[in-house]
Design a protein around this motif. Structure first.
Motif, PDB file in Angstrom:
ATOM      1  N   UNK A 172       0.820  -1.201   0.000  1.00 51.07           N
ATOM      2  CA  UNK A 172       0.000   0.000   0.000  1.00 51.07           C
ATOM      3  C   UNK A 172       0.859   1.258   0.000  1.00 51.07           C
ATOM      4  N   UNK A 173       0.464   2.207  -0.831  1.00 47.49           N
ATOM      5  CA  UNK A 173       1.114   3.514  -0.927  1.00 47.49           C
ATOM      6  C   UNK A 173       0.026   4.532  -1.234  1.00 47.49           C
ATOM      7  N   UNK A 174      -0.255   5.424  -0.289  1.00 48.68           N
ATOM      8  CA  UNK A 174      -1.357   6.372  -0.453  1.00 48.68           C
ATOM      9  C   UNK A 174      -1.147   7.285  -1.659  1.00 48.68           C
ATOM     10  N   UNK A 175       0.082   7.726  -1.875  1.00 46.48           N
ATOM     11  CA  UNK A 175       0.355   8.620  -3.005  1.00 46.48           C
ATOM     12  C   UNK A 175       0.126   7.909  -4.332  1.00 46.48           C
ATOM     13  N   UNK A 176       0.472   6.622  -4.401  1.00 48.03           N
ATOM     14  CA  UNK A 176       0.275   5.858  -5.630  1.00 48.03           C
ATOM     15  C   UNK A 176      -1.209   5.604  -5.888  1.00 48.03           C
ATOM     16  N   UNK A 177      -1.992   5.397  -4.826  1.00 48.35           N
ATOM     17  CA  UNK A 177      -3.424   5.169  -4.997  1.00 48.35           C
ATOM     18  C   UNK A 177      -4.100   6.394  -5.600  1.00 48.35           C
ATOM     19  N   UNK A 178      -3.556   7.577  -5.376  1.00 42.57           N
ATOM     20  CA  UNK A 178      -4.095   8.774  -6.002  1.00 42.57           C
ATOM     21  C   UNK A 178      -3.967   8.698  -7.529  1.00 42.57           C
ATOM     22  N   UNK A 179      -3.001   7.904  -8.023  1.00 37.67           N
ATOM     23  CA  UNK A 179      -2.725   7.839  -9.454  1.00 37.67           C
ATOM     24  C   UNK A 179      -3.429   6.682 -10.152  1.00 37.67           C
ATOM     25  N   UNK A 180      -3.474   5.517  -9.510  1.00 41.58           N
ATOM     26  CA  UNK A 180      -4.191   4.397 -10.122  1.00 41.58           C
ATOM     27  C   UNK A 180      -4.550   3.369  -9.062  1.00 41.58           C
ATOM     28  N   UNK A 181      -5.514   2.528  -9.399  1.00 40.97           N
ATOM     29  CA  UNK A 181      -6.033   1.555  -8.441  1.00 40.97           C
ATOM     30  C   UNK A 181      -5.271   0.247  -8.545  1.00 40.97           C
ATOM     31  N   UNK A 182      -4.391   0.005  -7.589  1.00 40.99           N
ATOM     32  CA  UNK A 182      -3.660  -1.260  -7.528  1.00 40.99           C
ATOM     33  C   UNK A 182      -4.306  -2.232  -6.544  1.00 40.99           C
TER      34      UNK A 182
END
Length: 270
Positions: free
Chosen positions: A141-151
């Motif tokens: 989990x990475x909150x900043x990455x979730x802002x960009x796409x749904x992993x």
């Protein structure tokens, strides 16, 4: 005497009785007995799913139908959650399969008193390849990455009612695609604890013409709608490479279809 369930399977359904029957059988195969399965029928028009549920003759499996004027997977999941008696909510699409340990592991991994969400590896399978294969990459989990796409792979998610309530409204009924991305993004922003669990809990059925292939442009527009609704700041798609694990970044950015799906149309206008 019926025991109070400790986990609830949320099963939106429309037609596909054969697949739903297999999904419910995977609930019955759980190593833990204290579960419930909530089937919410999104106006099936080819089969009476209520009769199918009755055949199981198990009080833990409950059927409901969306009222006239309500439709879509978001409304169905929200109705299932409203019906649920347990504080742990497990997503299960009607054509997917639980692994036998799923309910027991979710009981161990989720603290009902805390706002938490877990997501796991999934096993990809099809009618042609029933044994399937594990999805190769699990992104921590990475909150900043979730802002960009749904992993966060929706079939392998489970969350507490406190996590659901933290969103202030649950699934948006206006969304029929990317509704899971919208929910998880709002959970993360609300301070829900989100964890990747390196285990397989669910087998995800791959159809010959899945959503991504049939509805690429529509799905991309749904992603853009989620970004606008949540006021996600515009970003260059290459920024994903710095945050995602290398294999996932390559799979997304070097694949033209995936890259097109997750690119931010607003970035060129900034």
């Amino acid at each position: 005497m019926t025991r109070t369930p400790v986990v609830s399977f949320l099963i939106p359904a429309k037609n596909r009785p054969k697949e739903l029957k297999a999904a419910l059988a995977s609930c019955l195969a759980q190593s833990l007995d204290e579960w419930e399965a909530l089937v919410v029928d999104d106006h099936s028009d080819r089969i009476d799913l209520q009769d199918l549920v009755k055949v199981f003759a198990d009080r833990r499996i409950r059927y409901s139908r969306l009222s006239d004027g309500e439709t879509g997977v978001s409304a169905a999941r929200n109705q299932a959650i409203a019906m649920a008696h347990s504080p742990r909510l497990l997503t299960l699409d009607s054509d997917d399969l639980n692994h036998p340990h799923r309910a027991a592991r979710c009981l161990e991994l989720l603290d009902a008193n805390e706002p938490q969400l877990i997501y796991t590896r999934v096993r990809l399978f099809s009618t042609a390849r029933p044994a399937g294969r594990p999805k190769p990459v699990l992104q921590p989990f990475c909150a900043a990455l979730l802002e960009m796409f749904n992993f966060i792979t929706n079939p392998g998610t489970a969350f507490t009612r406190k996590a659901f309530d933290a969103t202030g409204g649950g699934f948006r009924n206006s969304l029929s695609l990317a509704e899971d991305y919208d929910l998880y993004l709002r959970m993360a922003r609300a301070g829900v604890t989100i964890r990747a669990i390196d285990e397989e809990h669910v087998s995800y059925r791959k159809h010959p013409e899945g959503t991504l292939h049939r509805r690429q442009a529509e799905l991309h527009e749904a992603v853009m709608t989620v970004r606008r609704l949540n006021e996600v700041k515009p970003f260059p798609v290459e920024a994903i490479r710095a945050l995602a694990v290398p294999e996932l970044a390559r799979n997304l950015l070097d694949n033209p279809a995936q890259r097109m799906l997750w690119q931010d149309d607003r970035w060129s206008n900034v």
